[in-house]
Design a protein around this motif. Structure first.
Motif, PDB file in Angstrom:
ATOM      1  N   MET A  99       0.851  -1.196   0.000  1.00 45.52           N
ATOM      2  CA  MET A  99       0.000   0.000   0.000  1.00 45.52           C
ATOM      3  C   MET A  99       0.881   1.238   0.000  1.00 45.52           C
ATOM      4  O   MET A  99       1.793   1.352   0.799  1.00 45.52           O
ATOM      5  N   ASN A 100       0.635   2.150  -0.905  1.00 48.06           N
ATOM      6  CA  ASN A 100       1.384   3.383  -0.840  1.00 48.06           C
ATOM      7  C   ASN A 100       0.505   4.516  -0.336  1.00 48.06           C
ATOM      8  O   ASN A 100       0.606   5.643  -0.737  1.00 48.06           O
ATOM      9  N   VAL A 101      -0.377   4.181   0.578  1.00 49.41           N
ATOM     10  CA  VAL A 101      -1.124   5.226   1.265  1.00 49.41           C
ATOM     11  C   VAL A 101      -0.102   6.048   2.030  1.00 49.41           C
ATOM     12  O   VAL A 101       0.923   5.543   2.421  1.00 49.41           O
ATOM     13  N   SER A 102      -0.392   7.310   2.200  1.00 50.70           N
ATOM     14  CA  SER A 102       0.498   8.134   2.980  1.00 50.70           C
ATOM     15  C   SER A 102       0.599   7.546   4.375  1.00 50.70           C
ATOM     16  O   SER A 102      -0.332   7.606   5.157  1.00 50.70           O
ATOM     17  N   ALA A 103       1.742   6.962   4.675  1.00 54.07           N
ATOM     18  CA  ALA A 103       1.877   6.244   5.937  1.00 54.07           C
ATOM     19  C   ALA A 103       1.635   7.135   7.154  1.00 54.07           C
ATOM     20  O   ALA A 103       0.884   6.746   8.042  1.00 54.07           O
ATOM     21  N   PRO A 104       2.249   8.328   7.213  1.00 54.75           N
ATOM     22  CA  PRO A 104       1.997   9.137   8.413  1.00 54.75           C
ATOM     23  C   PRO A 104       0.531   9.524   8.555  1.00 54.75           C
ATOM     24  O   PRO A 104      -0.020   9.490   9.650  1.00 54.75           O
ATOM     25  N   ILE A 105      -0.095   9.879   7.434  1.00 50.56           N
ATOM     26  CA  ILE A 105      -1.497  10.297   7.527  1.00 50.56           C
ATOM     27  C   ILE A 105      -2.346   9.127   7.994  1.00 50.56           C
ATOM     28  O   ILE A 105      -3.225   9.263   8.840  1.00 50.56           O
TER      29      ILE A 105
ATOM     30  N   ALA B 125      -1.856   8.530  11.549  1.00 45.07           N
ATOM     31  CA  ALA B 125      -2.602   9.524  12.312  1.00 45.07           C
ATOM     32  C   ALA B 125      -4.081   9.172  12.307  1.00 45.07           C
ATOM     33  O   ALA B 125      -4.758   9.234  13.335  1.00 45.07           O
ATOM     34  N   ALA B 126      -4.573   8.769  11.140  1.00 48.15           N
ATOM     35  CA  ALA B 126      -5.985   8.430  11.030  1.00 48.15           C
ATOM     36  C   ALA B 126      -6.311   7.239  11.915  1.00 48.15           C
ATOM     37  O   ALA B 126      -7.292   7.241  12.668  1.00 48.15           O
TER      38      ALA B 126
ATOM     39  N   ARG C 170      -8.294   0.470   4.073  1.00 49.21           N
ATOM     40  CA  ARG C 170      -8.924   1.583   3.355  1.00 49.21           C
ATOM     41  C   ARG C 170      -9.311   2.645   4.361  1.00 49.21           C
ATOM     42  O   ARG C 170      -9.634   2.324   5.510  1.00 49.21           O
ATOM     43  N   PHE C 171      -9.297   3.884   3.886  1.00 52.02           N
ATOM     44  CA  PHE C 171      -9.732   4.988   4.736  1.00 52.02           C
ATOM     45  C   PHE C 171     -10.804   5.791   4.018  1.00 52.02           C
ATOM     46  O   PHE C 171     -10.786   5.898   2.788  1.00 52.02           O
TER      47      PHE C 171
ATOM     48  N   ALA D  48     -11.517  -6.539  -1.778  1.00 48.91           N
ATOM     49  CA  ALA D  48     -10.550  -6.765  -2.856  1.00 48.91           C
ATOM     50  C   ALA D  48      -9.383  -5.814  -2.642  1.00 48.91           C
ATOM     51  O   ALA D  48      -9.577  -4.633  -2.350  1.00 48.91           O
ATOM     52  N   ALA D  49      -8.196  -6.341  -2.747  1.00 50.95           N
ATOM     53  CA  ALA D  49      -6.988  -5.518  -2.636  1.00 50.95           C
ATOM     54  C   ALA D  49      -6.077  -5.874  -3.800  1.00 50.95           C
ATOM     55  O   ALA D  49      -6.452  -6.643  -4.679  1.00 50.95           O
ATOM     56  N   ALA D  50      -4.867  -5.304  -3.789  1.00 57.82           N
ATOM     57  CA  ALA D  50      -3.979  -5.480  -4.936  1.00 57.82           C
ATOM     58  C   ALA D  50      -3.543  -6.938  -5.088  1.00 57.82           C
ATOM     59  O   ALA D  50      -3.293  -7.398  -6.198  1.00 57.82           O
ATOM     60  N   ASP D  51      -3.443  -7.690  -3.975  1.00 59.54           N
ATOM     61  CA  ASP D  51      -2.924  -9.050  -4.101  1.00 59.54           C
ATOM     62  C   ASP D  51      -3.889 -10.129  -3.605  1.00 59.54           C
ATOM     63  O   ASP D  51      -3.548 -11.302  -3.556  1.00 59.54           O
TER      64      ASP D  51
END
Lengths: 352, 801
Positions: free
Chosen positions: A1-7, A10-11, A121-122, A157-160
């Motif tokens: 996952m390349n979600v913004s890790a810090p955000i 925080a979330a 997911r967010f 469903a996710a990427a893998d």
């Protein structure tokens, strides 16, 4: 996952703030029904009203729809899956659209004996990207959804990996704790908590190796609160077990920096009758440690519940079932052996 | 031996400080212009990059609406079908009189690297998401913003100038875009069960990340123009360096022979020479970089204004120092020196020890050399012709240009030689014969400087002609295009009908100017609706059209497109063009649209409104007698209550447009002057160095009875004659250059072709100025000659022979 890790961290921290990092001052106001910062607090003796209570309780800070399943493929291979939707309120007062105070996080995972897949997911409330409706029941974040709570469909469903399952309840909803009021510490922190441990589940897991037809047992936990844990509590070890006798066991151990661990259990008869056990009756003892992501994780446990003659070993199907999400934790299917046999799920948080 | 050798070589520069200064200054100038232009380009590109990366444009594919905005409900629907996209809302807001580009994102779905550096959204996510909200701004801009906005204003150093960054909810509210999304960032982590994008979102256009931002693509040609100018200046500078190095090496032939005779190995000598050149190049390069930085800093505000006015691209008005730029600048200084010195070093390497080491004015007027030059010129001319005939794109245009210029430069000595040869036949007296013969003899020594002058002059004439032609065309076009006397904009959609009614009672005609922004043929474009009115029929600057085109447009049978779009897509009247919303339309005509980088389409107003009912209907052009404009404006302000900034009269609009135009060419003009100065300097240095080595040739003439005064006058006359011949030759070359600029480069760079006008008075002025410069340059050596003590001239017979 390349979600913004810090955000995302925080979330997730906001989402779980009610669980992990609460101020200790709240219990003094517990009797008044609301906490000092404006959120509703659980009340003992409140009756569940379905289907409304399947839906969100936005006045509370935190809530989840937490489904785990023990599955077996036609070739005998065991699998596990997780589908979780967390809700959190950023503030007691809400707005419309993007100004909504509601905040959602989804976790999905599939565990095989030799592999573990996870995704998250967010979403923000108010625009329809995520939410829960009580009747007809639907819980969703993006394309991950659970539609129908007595019988329904569960997808993620996710990427893998992906899965598409049907569920059907074979028994009643079961209140945890004192008629659904689940106390989390000696100081009286609590949540509203009920389960549906009687799902039959079947469907298809889509894995990198191809689709796998599976069937098994699923367990749904519903819990909402505003401040369930005290500040010194560092994490928990939680199990939900499907015993071969048709009986179910829910147990958890809250670890504290100051006090001995606080363990709680509910024994559920095959007809759904719950027997809650006061703190300390259930014992949970780690018997094997696995190094997972540079952490020492207890992946085998000895559980005893003297009143039921229970003395079992609970061992991870895949000790590396690490949820590599913004807030990371261990969650995976387990095998039960000893005085009772069966399967179940183990969740462990706070092993940093 | 190394030290002794190097100090012997360097002693030459100590004895000839002027030559040293020439070399260093020439190289520094060449490096300065080149690196200055590069600094400007780097700064602008960094700004585009920062602006683009503020919304992840450079790293992620995006989905764009073909027109207008994407409905928020549609975004949610796509998410619910599994597509991992993150919404972006973007638009312009005005805060305390300044216009800002406001970008709103959803931090929960956006990819990690989209947020600008320095924006710590995770640190206070609740603050970012909940009222009053937070807005990140470039650190320098914080103070002014705090007063104009309710949100908390925070600094983020990674933000491009003119960009504000906030939550999508805040952005929608500030931009009045509730329920709308400008575009979607396509994440890379799509679910494996996702349907094809074409079936999920057929109505959205996919833009790949490598396509770059629209701004970068649009401004590419502008930066290429600047680069070409920098290169030209560098070439002119190298002429000086080449000349000086050649001279210095020639003058050191005796020293070289002596050093070799004393036992200095050839490889050591060559190494020492290269080392010496390297030292000089580094010193001059550093000087040039400093100079280039100043040039860039001085020009940058104008470049920034141009880019803003022409392309709406924001670049920072201040220059930052980039290590890559320094390295590139030094590298070009060193390699330029290397290039200029190769011939000289090669000659030293092949120098036989025993030949008489006489300075020979360092080049012979051999027929061989002329043949070589002529051959080079012919080859370059052929290259240029090939690029013109078969080449495509801007690069081919510049090859055509560069090869043509160089070819002309190489041909110049050949031409001058021929002319002088013809002139020699007319000589009646021995002095005249000597004058012509000696001029021919000197030609090789001066030819490099003359070539530089030719290049600078023709560039000047060419660019000057281009700019002046453009200006003439542009002003005429503005007169046609801005036919309405007053342009007004209602404050809100709701106010527009009342404004229209108010105007209709007072004006001859009220023409709606309604448009939508859309993507046509894959790039941003504007689609305007045009009302049925003689204003358009009489004035619209049509380049090519079908008969009765206006009737067809009004009937909805045809559309008009601007020249840029027509050229880019190779469209002509009769072709069809796909417009947003499955709208295929026949092209009825093509009109000129100077100064607009984007494509534009004109359709009948009712047809546009029918297709896009949500179109903004706030702007109107008002036809009224010019003298009645001030009264109407007053009525609008006082009677209707429309603020002054919501109206602009024709004269102000024209002045504004011309101002943008002038600014666009300020930089060009500045570079032009600098190039010409470099060429002037080249002549001066060539004459000075020649004067030094020519004494042995002049001494015998003096001994034959010509006075020093007479000799000096002849020297001056010779310099002026050569300058005049070069100036005359520069005119056709300049015109060729301007033709290429107008008909090839402009078309490729901007999408419009301009008619060429001739301005002989400008050439005359330029010619006189150049003549003056050449005269001044020649005066100094001539004066020195006139005052050389006769004893010095006598000594020549003793020393040199």
């Amino acid at each position: 996952m390349n979600v913004s890790a810090p955000i995302c961290r925080a979330a997730a921290a906001i989402l779980l703030s009610g669980v992990i990092a609460v101020g200790a001052h709240a219990q003094g106001f517990a009797g008044m029904g609301t906490s000092a910062d404006g959120f509703a607090l659980p009340r003992p003796g409140a009756e569940f009203a379905f289907p409304d209570d399947h839906g969100p309780h936005e006045a509370f800070r935190i809530e989840w729809w937490y489904l785990t399943a023990n599955l077996r493929a036609e070739d005998g291979t065991d699998y596990g899956l997780q589908w979780t939707l967390f809700r959190s309120a950023l503030s007691p007062e809400t707005g419309k659209g993007w100004d909504s105070n509601q905040f959602w996080m989804g976790h999905a995972a599939v565990t095989a004996p030799d592999a573990h897949y996870s995704a998250e997911r967010f979403a923000r409330g108010g625009i329809g990207q995520a939410g829960v409706r009580s009747d007809p029941f639907a819980a969703w974040i993006d394309d991950w959804q659970m539609t129908g709570i007595e019988a329904g469909r569960l997808t993620a469903a996710a990427a893998d990996f992906a899965y598409d399952m049907t569920i059907a309840a074979q028994g009643p909803f079961v209140p945890q704790g004192e008629s659904g009021y689940s106390v989390k510490s000696q100081a009286g922190q609590a949540s509203h908590y009920y389960s549906q441990p009687f799902y039959r589940i079947e469907g298809t897991l889509i894995l990198p190796g191809g689709p796998v037809k599976v069937a098994g047992h699923a367990w749904l936990d519903r819990e909402w609160s505003s401040q369930p844990l005290t500040e010194d509590q560092t994490g928990w070890d939680w199990v939900s077990l499907h015993l071969d006798t048709g009986e179910k066991l829910m147990g958890y151990r809250l670890r504290s920096a100051l006090d001995p661990a606080y363990t709680v259990a509910t024994w559920i008869d095959p007809d759904g009758t719950p027997t809650p056990y006061r703190a300390g009756v259930l014992t949970m003892t780690p018997t094997a440690i696995t190094e997972v992501r540079d952490r020492e994780i207890p992946t085998e446990w000895r559980l005893t519940l003297p009143g039921r003659g229970l003395d079992i070993s609970v061992a991870a199907l895949n000790p590396q079932a690490w949820m590599d999400t913004a807030i990371a934790y261990w969650e995976g299917p387990v095998r039960v052996t000893g005085s009772h046999d069966g399967v179940g799920y183990l969740e462990m948080t706070g092993y940093d | 031996m190394w030290i002794a050798g190097l100090s012997a070589l360097l002693s030459h520069w100590r004895r000839k400080p002027l030559q040293l200064a020439t070399l260093i200054l020439g190289l520094a100038l060449a490096t300065a212009l080149w690196s200055g232009v590069q600094a400007i380009n780097a700064e602008a590109r960094a700004s585009y990059e920062a602006a683009a990366s503020a919304v992840g444009e450079t790293r992620y594919a995006q989905l764009l609406p073909r027109e207008g905005a994407i409905a928020q409900a549609r975004y949610v629907e796509l998410r619910r079908r599994g597509l991992q996209v993150s919404p972006v809302v973007e638009g312009r807001i005005t805060v305390a009189g300044d216009s800002w580009r406001l970008i709103g994102i959803d931090p929960l779905t956006v990819p990690a690297d989209v947020a600008p550096s320095g924006a710590d959204i995770a640190g206070d996510l609740t603050g970012f998401l909940t009222a009053p909200g937070q807005i990140y701004a470039p650190p320098a801009a914080l103070d002014g913003l705090a007063e104009g906005l309710d949100q908390q204003i925070l600094p983020a150093e990674g933000l491009a100038p003119g960009v504000l960054f906030t939550d999508i909810g805040v952005a929608q509210r500030l931009l009045d875009l509730e329920g709308g999304i400008s575009r979607l960032i396509l994440r890379t982590d799509q679910p494996l069960t996702l349907p094809e994008l074409e079936t999920l979102a057929p109505e959205l256009d996919l833009r790949r990340p490598e396509a770059g931002s629209d701004v970068a693509r649009l401004t590419d040609s502008f930066h290429l123009n600047l680069t070409a100018f920098g290169l030209l200046s560098f070439a002119v500078g190298l002429f000086i360096v080449h000349g000086t190095i050649g001279l210095a090496f020639e003058q050191r032939r005796p020293m070289v022979r002596t050093l070799r005779a004393l036992g200095l190995p050839l490889t050591t000598l060559i190494t020492l020479l290269c080392l010496e050149l390297l030292i000089l190049a580094v010193i001059a390069g550093a000087l040039g970089m400093a100079l280039g930085y100043s040039i860039a800093a001085a020009l940058l505000p104008d470049v920034a204004a141009t880019l803003r006015g022409l392309y709406g691209a924001e670049i920072d008005g201040s220059l930052s120092l980039r290590p890559a730029w320094w390295l590139a600048g030094m590298a070009i200084a060193v390699s330029g020196t290397g290039l200029a010195a190769t011939g000289a070093v090669w000659r030293v390497a092949r120098l036989p020890i025993l030949v008489p080491a006489q300075p020979r004015a360092w080049a012979r007027a051999s027929e061989d050399r002329l043949v070589l030059l002529g051959g080079g010129a012919a080859a370059l001319a052929a290259t240029s012709l090939a690029a013109g005939l078969f080449g495509q794109g801007l690069i081919a245009g510049f090859v055509l240009l560069g090869a043509a210029l160089l070819s002309a430069a190489l041909a110049l000595p050949v031409l001058l030689h021929a002319i002088l040869g013809l002139a020699a036949r007319t000589a009646k007296s021995p002095v005249a014969e000597w004058f012509w013969a000696d001029t021919r003899q000197q030609l090789p020594g001066l030819s490099l400087a003359l070539m530089a002058l030719l290049l600078a002059l023709s560039a000047n004439i060419g660019v000057g002609t281009m700019v002046a032609s453009f200006r003439l065309t542009f002003t005429g076009w503005l007169d046609q295009r801005l036919a309405s006397e007053l342009y007004v904009t209602a404050r809100t959609q709701a106010e527009a009908p009342a404004l229209r009614a108010f105007l209709q009672e007072r004006a001859d005609a009220v023409l709606p100017i309604w448009n939508i922004d859309a993507r046509v043929a894959g790039l941003p474009a504007e689609i305007y609706g045009v009302a049925d009115h003689p204003t358009y029929r009489d004035n619209w600057p049509m380049l090519d059209a079908l008969p009765d085109v206006w009737d067809r447009v009004i009937a909805g049978e045809a559309i008009l497109i601007n020249e840029q779009l027509a050229r880019r897509e190779s469209l002509g009247p009769g072709d069809t063009l796909a417009l947003p919303g499955d709208w295929q339309s026949a092209i009825g005509g093509i009109y000129s649209d100077y100064g607009n980088p984007a494509g534009q389409v004109l359709v009948g107003l009712p047809h546009l409104v029918a297709r896009f009912p949500g179109i903004e209907k706030r702007r109107f052009g008002v036809r009224i007698a010019p003298e009645a404009v001030p009264a109407l404006a007053r009525d609008l302000r006082e009677g209707f209550g429309l603020p002054a900034q919501n109206m602009i009269d024709q004269a102000s609009l024209k002045a504004f447009s011309l101002q943008i135009f002038e600014r666009t060419f300020t930089v060009t003009a500045a570079l032009n002057v600098l190039t010409l100065s470099v060429a002037g300097f080249a002549i001066l240095t060539s004459l000075l160095t020649l004067a030094a080595v020519r004494q042995p040739q002049l001494a015998p003439v003096w001994a034959l009875g010509l006075t020093r005064r007479r000799l000096a006058a002849l020297e001056l006359a010779r310099a002026l004659l050569l300058a005049v011949l070069t100036i005359v030759a520069a005119i056709p070359v300049g015109l060729l250059l301007s033709w290429v600029l107008l008909a090839v480069i402009n078309v490729e760079a901007f999408g419009w072709r301009l008619p060429m006008f001739l301005f002989p008075r400008d050439w005359l002025l330029l010619g006189l100025l150049s003549l003056l410069a050449a005269a001044l340059a020649a005066l100094w050596p001539a004066r020195r000659l006139a005052r050389t003590p006769p004893a010095d001239l006598l000594k020549i017979f003793a020393n040199e022979r």
